[in-house]
Design an enzyme around this catalytic site. Sequence first.
Site, PDB file in Angstrom:
ATOM      1  N   CYS A 127     -43.244 154.217  -9.102  1.00  0.00           N
ATOM      2  CA  CYS A 127     -43.214 155.521  -8.662  1.00  0.00           C
ATOM      3  C   CYS A 127     -43.313 155.705  -7.256  1.00  0.00           C
ATOM      4  CB  CYS A 127     -44.390 156.174  -9.369  1.00  0.00           C
ATOM      5  SG  CYS A 127     -44.189 156.226 -11.247  1.00  0.00           S
ATOM      6  N   HIS A 260     -45.846 162.935  -5.637  1.00  0.00           N
ATOM      7  CA  HIS A 260     -45.399 162.457  -6.923  1.00  0.00           C
ATOM      8  C   HIS A 260     -45.979 163.206  -8.038  1.00  0.00           C
ATOM      9  CE1 HIS A 260     -44.318 159.801 -10.115  1.00  0.00           C
ATOM     10  NE2 HIS A 260     -45.233 159.253 -10.185  1.00  0.00           N
ATOM     11  N   ASN A 290     -43.353 162.982 -15.445  1.00  0.00           N
ATOM     12  CA  ASN A 290     -43.179 162.005 -14.532  1.00  0.00           C
ATOM     13  C   ASN A 290     -41.878 161.232 -14.531  1.00  0.00           C
ATOM     14  OD1 ASN A 290     -43.611 159.800 -13.163  1.00  0.00           O
ATOM     15  ND2 ASN A 290     -45.599 159.140 -13.707  1.00  0.00           N
TER      16      ASN A 290
END
Length: 333
Positions: A127, A260, A290
């Site tokens: 990520c 993020h 996500n």
Amino acid sequence: MTRFARITGTGSFLPPRRVSNQDLVNQLAALGVETSDEWIVERTGIQARHFVDDHTHTSDLAFEASCRALRAAGRQPQDLDLIIVATSTPDMVFPSTASILQRKLAQLDAASAGIAGCAAFDVQAVCTGFVYALSVADAMIRAGNARCALVVGAETFSRLLDFNDRTTCVLFGDGAGAVVLEASERPGIAACDLHADGRHVDILCVPGHVHNGQVTGDPVLKMDGQAVFKLAVGLLEGAALKALAQAGWQAQDIDWLIPHQANIRIITSTARKLKLPMERVMLTVHDHGNTSAASIPLALDHGVRAGQIKPGQKLLLEGVGGGFTWGAVALTL
Ligand code: UT7
């Protein structure tokens, strides 16, 4: 004269299939897995995510996002001399998704074939991948090794999900975001701060690998959510403060925090620690879930196209994810 790297165009792409929490609740119920819209919204802020169909690959999402970023920058594929794709869901074990993307861009028209020969490689920092990729492109441009780079975060995380594991399958989505980063005399990227701590490899991983022509081990995402949560909250503030200090900025100077998009609770906690009001935090987690390395460039492009993020503004991008990896980039758009 100082040479900077500046973002000159952004683009993004979400696969058309939007899966609401309720769609997922129904899908999981058929498997005997119990979850609810209330639980997902309250614990994560996610209301929906987008999933690819069986025929779409990460490079397809990257291609669409890249075309939009190139158009926004007023550039053609043949202007590029560097392609970096941040992904943990590559089309193949090898070659890189960046090479596959280069081929797709080369096929756009006769002139685009001129893209062949430019450097292309993937960055794998889960990520945090886009923050890593942007930092590498920035360093290459400032060193004079590239002039016009395409930096992409693209993922098909739905392929890694175990739909019998409700603690993970409700969290992730697919998508891609891209930026064109160019050499400039005007300041753009002001500071990058990257970190990894391999002691925490096991808390977020896909442990499977190819061995003797077969996938050995478990090829689905495993996460100790609480351990990731605690580390993320602690580490993000540090990276943000270091990038700000390196840039010579205060947190209050930031027009937009582009974090993020994993969990609204992690995002609000970081904003609180930096004393930034939520009006200055770009949020897409509710609609995207996500999307790992794609989440930051997706949120950036979302804000730019909505007219919220404007040229000249100061942005702080920050990511955290498997590895364990984390980092931040401070830049002027
Ligand atoms: O992108 C990389 C970074 N990743 C992240 O940032 C993820 C970080 N972690 C998180 O966001 C959170 O830890 C989660 C959203 C994954 C979980 O939230 P939590 O508040 O830490 O929940 P929990 O794991 O403590 O679970 C609480 C309860 C448990 O039930 P019991 O044991 O209290 O009875 C779980 O079994 O919630 C249950 N639960 C669910 N219930 C309904 C877990 N998943 C679900 C679900 N639906 N989908």
